[in-house]
Design a protein around this motif. Structure first.
Motif, mmCIF file in Angstrom:
data_model
loop_
_atom_site.group_PDB
_atom_site.id
_atom_site.type_symbol
_atom_site.label_atom_id
_atom_site.label_comp_id
_atom_site.label_asym_id
_atom_site.label_seq_id
_atom_site.Cartn_x
_atom_site.Cartn_y
_atom_site.Cartn_z
ATOM 1 N N ALA A 1 13.390 5.218 10.627
ATOM 2 C CA ALA A 1 14.046 6.221 11.466
ATOM 3 C C ALA A 1 14.412 5.637 12.833
ATOM 4 C CB ALA A 1 13.136 7.435 11.635
ATOM 5 N N GLU A 2 13.565 4.733 13.341
ATOM 6 C CA GLU A 2 13.830 4.064 14.608
ATOM 7 C C GLU A 2 13.738 2.558 14.409
ATOM 8 O OE1 GLU A 2 11.193 5.501 17.588
ATOM 9 O OE2 GLU A 2 11.862 7.580 17.433
ATOM 10 N N ASP A 3 14.589 1.810 15.085
ATOM 11 C CA ASP A 3 14.579 0.354 14.949
ATOM 12 C C ASP A 3 13.244 -0.227 15.413
ATOM 13 O OD1 ASP A 3 17.152 0.526 14.064
ATOM 14 O OD2 ASP A 3 18.072 -0.084 15.961
ATOM 15 N N ILE A 4 12.809 -1.279 14.720
ATOM 16 C CA ILE A 4 11.558 -1.957 15.024
ATOM 17 C C ILE A 4 11.855 -3.219 15.836
ATOM 18 C CG2 ILE A 4 9.624 -3.224 13.987
ATOM 19 C CD1 ILE A 4 9.758 -1.263 11.652
ATOM 20 N N HIS A 5 11.034 -3.469 16.876
ATOM 21 C CA HIS A 5 11.282 -4.612 17.753
ATOM 22 C C HIS A 5 10.104 -5.570 17.862
ATOM 23 C CE1 HIS A 5 14.378 -1.726 19.087
ATOM 24 N NE2 HIS A 5 15.082 -2.797 19.412
ATOM 25 N N SER A 6 8.961 -5.239 17.262
ATOM 26 C CA SER A 6 7.791 -6.109 17.397
ATOM 27 C C SER A 6 7.099 -6.298 16.048
ATOM 28 C CB SER A 6 6.809 -5.549 18.427
ATOM 29 O OG SER A 6 6.425 -4.229 18.105
ATOM 30 N N TYR A 7 6.242 -7.316 15.987
ATOM 31 C CA TYR A 7 5.638 -7.737 14.723
ATOM 32 C C TYR A 7 4.752 -6.655 14.089
ATOM 33 C CZ TYR A 7 2.587 -10.195 11.456
ATOM 34 O OH TYR A 7 1.875 -10.555 10.345
ATOM 35 N N GLU A 8 3.843 -6.071 14.875
ATOM 36 C CA GLU A 8 2.846 -5.188 14.275
ATOM 37 C C GLU A 8 3.438 -3.981 13.552
ATOM 38 O OE1 GLU A 8 -0.519 -4.160 16.536
ATOM 39 O OE2 GLU A 8 -1.236 -6.223 16.708
ATOM 40 N N PRO A 9 4.380 -3.247 14.176
ATOM 41 C CA PRO A 9 4.974 -2.132 13.408
ATOM 42 C C PRO A 9 5.770 -2.611 12.191
ATOM 43 C CG PRO A 9 5.959 -2.308 15.601
ATOM 44 C CD PRO A 9 4.814 -3.237 15.581
ATOM 45 N N ALA A 10 6.338 -3.821 12.273
ATOM 46 C CA ALA A 10 7.067 -4.354 11.116
ATOM 47 C C ALA A 10 6.090 -4.648 9.981
ATOM 48 C CB ALA A 10 7.826 -5.619 11.510
ATOM 49 N N ARG A 11 5.001 -5.294 10.313
ATOM 50 C CA ARG A 11 3.985 -5.600 9.286
ATOM 51 C C ARG A 11 3.402 -4.319 8.713
ATOM 52 N NH1 ARG A 11 1.576 -5.818 5.803
ATOM 53 N NH2 ARG A 11 -0.013 -7.248 4.991
ATOM 54 N N GLU A 12 3.235 -3.327 9.576
ATOM 55 C CA GLU A 12 2.722 -2.019 9.151
ATOM 56 C C GLU A 12 3.679 -1.356 8.160
ATOM 57 O OE1 GLU A 12 2.804 1.879 11.726
ATOM 58 O OE2 GLU A 12 1.088 0.655 12.310
ATOM 59 N N GLY A 13 4.976 -1.454 8.472
ATOM 60 C CA GLY A 13 5.976 -0.850 7.596
ATOM 61 C C GLY A 13 6.096 -1.544 6.256
ATOM 62 N N LEU A 14 5.707 -2.817 6.200
ATOM 63 C CA LEU A 14 5.785 -3.574 4.952
ATOM 64 C C LEU A 14 4.629 -3.271 4.001
ATOM 65 C CD1 LEU A 14 6.941 -7.022 6.362
ATOM 66 C CD2 LEU A 14 8.157 -5.682 4.636
ATOM 67 N N GLN A 15 3.499 -2.800 4.519
ATOM 68 C CA GLN A 15 2.313 -2.645 3.679
ATOM 69 C C GLN A 15 2.531 -1.733 2.473
ATOM 70 O OE1 GLN A 15 -0.355 -4.479 3.866
ATOM 71 N NE2 GLN A 15 -1.319 -3.488 2.108
ATOM 72 N N PRO A 16 3.107 -0.529 2.637
ATOM 73 C CA PRO A 16 3.319 0.301 1.436
ATOM 74 C C PRO A 16 4.290 -0.325 0.447
ATOM 75 C CG PRO A 16 4.322 1.307 3.369
ATOM 76 C CD PRO A 16 3.486 0.186 3.871
ATOM 77 N N LEU A 17 5.232 -1.155 0.938
ATOM 78 C CA LEU A 17 6.174 -1.818 0.042
ATOM 79 C C LEU A 17 5.454 -2.896 -0.766
ATOM 80 C CD1 LEU A 17 9.157 -2.266 2.543
ATOM 81 C CD2 LEU A 17 8.626 -0.307 1.088
ATOM 82 N N ILE A 18 4.557 -3.623 -0.106
ATOM 83 C CA ILE A 18 3.743 -4.629 -0.789
ATOM 84 C C ILE A 18 2.919 -3.977 -1.881
ATOM 85 C CG2 ILE A 18 1.775 -6.187 -0.491
ATOM 86 C CD1 ILE A 18 2.867 -6.780 2.350
ATOM 87 N N GLU A 19 2.287 -2.859 -1.557
ATOM 88 C CA GLU A 19 1.434 -2.174 -2.529
ATOM 89 C C GLU A 19 2.244 -1.625 -3.696
ATOM 90 O OE1 GLU A 19 -0.703 0.570 -0.106
ATOM 91 O OE2 GLU A 19 -1.986 -0.970 0.761
ATOM 92 N N LYS A 20 3.455 -1.193 -3.415
ATOM 93 C CA LYS A 20 4.299 -0.652 -4.479
ATOM 94 C C LYS A 20 4.692 -1.723 -5.481
ATOM 95 C CE LYS A 20 8.483 2.122 -5.217
ATOM 96 N NZ LYS A 20 9.597 2.840 -4.533
ATOM 97 N N VAL A 21 5.167 -2.877 -5.000
ATOM 98 C CA VAL A 21 5.600 -3.920 -5.931
ATOM 99 C C VAL A 21 4.395 -4.528 -6.661
ATOM 100 C CG1 VAL A 21 7.718 -4.446 -4.671
ATOM 101 C CG2 VAL A 21 5.648 -5.725 -4.139
ATOM 102 N N TRP A 22 3.271 -4.660 -5.956
ATOM 103 C CA TRP A 22 2.080 -5.217 -6.604
ATOM 104 C C TRP A 22 1.574 -4.266 -7.696
ATOM 105 C CZ3 TRP A 22 0.393 -10.000 -6.610
ATOM 106 C CH2 TRP A 22 -0.847 -10.259 -7.224
ATOM 107 N N SER A 23 1.601 -2.969 -7.418
ATOM 108 C CA SER A 23 1.158 -1.982 -8.398
ATOM 109 C C SER A 23 2.005 -2.053 -9.654
ATOM 110 C CB SER A 23 1.227 -0.577 -7.787
ATOM 111 O OG SER A 23 0.827 0.400 -8.703
ATOM 112 N N TYR A 24 3.325 -2.245 -9.491
ATOM 113 C CA TYR A 24 4.201 -2.372 -10.656
ATOM 114 C C TYR A 24 3.816 -3.592 -11.485
ATOM 115 C CZ TYR A 24 8.289 -3.084 -13.579
ATOM 116 O OH TYR A 24 9.100 -3.273 -14.666
ATOM 117 N N CYS A 25 3.589 -4.705 -10.820
ATOM 118 C CA CYS A 25 3.239 -5.932 -11.542
ATOM 119 C C CYS A 25 1.899 -5.798 -12.252
ATOM 120 C CB CYS A 25 3.217 -7.124 -10.583
ATOM 121 S SG CYS A 25 4.857 -7.632 -10.013
ATOM 122 N N GLU A 26 0.937 -5.173 -11.595
ATOM 123 C CA GLU A 26 -0.370 -4.969 -12.211
ATOM 124 C C GLU A 26 -0.248 -4.071 -13.449
ATOM 125 O OE1 GLU A 26 -4.058 -5.860 -10.653
ATOM 126 O OE2 GLU A 26 -2.501 -7.341 -11.081
#
Length: 363
Positions: free
Chosen positions: A258-283
């Motif tokens: 919804a809002e642009d990201i400018h720093s590492y921590e919120p970017a890494r935070e936003g990636l976590q559910p995506l990581i879990e989603k793709v890993w869950s599919y593979c598992e």
């Protein structure tokens, strides 16, 4: 009942979706958590909610929400670390129940799957009865609740499984399918993410009825290969088969913020559910991946990708988390805001195919 505009016998597709799967497993294993607001994830400042119990959802907590936001909405929220090995074990129990009814099982993740029960191993004629039996057996074997959707195609079965959650089921018949889609907001279509929803909104397409008014040429022009898919589902048509042995070339997930990201921590935070989603599919599909790719789209719509390929399949979700973090870190500081992030896995292969040479090496 005609099948999607043809004279063939209609298919009978069941979509089974476990209710708050991760948190339900945790509440089952720890009676002290039952009836309380629970989130699977990390309470750390950069943590993300991977899953929320129904008690937590009443306070507005949901998956992919930053942990600090979840705690603000629900001060009594209890965080539990994810245990993917346990979730996978329970998922295999559920898969074994599916296999008693049909060999045509297409898992989407650890907690949901499509089943084609048109011709089934029990010789049952009524798909709603099959869904009821499966849900009852899941409850008996695992102690967990499942919801189900029944219809004549995958899209509508998926949509139906959300209608009577939790612990319920719904059916969308060939007669009612087109009308159901017409009244449905496009943003609620399965597979329509924030970016596509935003695009349809700009084009004045808000409902299935609006989508149905568009020509195939128009939809192809604006949505590319997805245009023909949208054209079909706007009419209640989805001819995709349930594919039990499908090995995709890649699996990915992405999110537009919804809002642009400018720093590492919120970017890494936003990636976590995506990581879990793709890993869950593979598992869920017993798939290993050698290549991880990070996708970044900036506020000016320029886009980059960063990839890393390993000599063997990634062994655990923690390894994927570490690698995504390493791919992401060099991009900061950035002068351009980030509007979209994505994670994908490729060089996929069945884990059974990778296990055998590993066993020989161990010997």
């Amino acid at each position: 009942m005609p099948d999607e505009g043809c004279s063939e016998r209609p298919r009978k597709i069941v979509h089974v979706d476990m209710d708050a799967f991760y948190t339900s497993v945790e509440q089952r294993g720890n009676p002290e958590l039952r009836g309380l607001p629970v989130a699977v994830g990390s309470p750390a400042a950069r943590g993300v909610v991977a899953a929320a119990s129904y008690e937590a959802r009443k306070s507005g907590v949901h998956s992919a929400m930053p942990s600090v936001t979840a705690q603000r909405k629900c001060p009594d929220l209890i965080f539990v670390r994810p245990r993917f090995d346990v979730y996978k074990s329970v998922s295999l129990q559920i898969r074994a129940i599916f296999a008693e009814y049909t060999p045509l099982i297409e898992p989407l993740s650890l907690d949901e799957a499509y089943l084609d029960v048109t011709e089934n191993l029990k010789g049952m004629e009524i798909a709603t009865e099959i869904a009821s039996e499966i849900r009852a057996k899941i409850k008996q074997v695992t102690g967990l609740n499942a919801s189900a959707g029944i219809s004549y195609n995958k899209f509508l079965a998926k949509m139906a499984s959300d209608l009577n959650k939790p612990n319920g089921q719904a059916v969308i018949t060939p007669k009612n399918g087109p009308a159901f889609v017409e009244q449905l907001p496009v943003k609620k279509f399965h597979g329509v993410g924030p970016a596509t929803a935003e695009k349809t909104h700009r084009l004045g397409i808000e409902t299935g009825a609006d989508l149905k008014e568009q020509t195939l040429d128009f939809l192809t022009q604006h949505f590319g290969k997805s245009g023909s898919y949208f054209y079909g589902i706007a009419r209640g048509i989805d001819n995709r088969q349930v594919k039990p042995d499908r090995v995709r070339k890649s699996v990915g997930a992405e999110d537009t913020f919804a809002e642009d990201i400018h720093s590492y921590e919120p970017a890494r935070e936003g990636l976590q559910p995506l990581i879990e989603k793709v890993w869950s599919y593979c598992e869920a599909n017993e798939i290993g991946a050698k290549t991880a790719t990070l996708k970044v789209k900036y506020a000016d719509f320029s886009q980059i990708t960063r990839s890393k390929t390993f000599p063997s399949a990634l062994p655990a979700i923690g390894d994927l988390e570490d690698m995504v973090g390493l791919l992401l870190a060099p991009l900061f500081p950035t002068r351009k805001g980030i509007r979209l992030l994505g994670v994908s896995l490729s060089s996929l292969e069945r884990r059974a195919a990778i296990a055998e040479p590993q066993l020989r090496l161990a010997l």
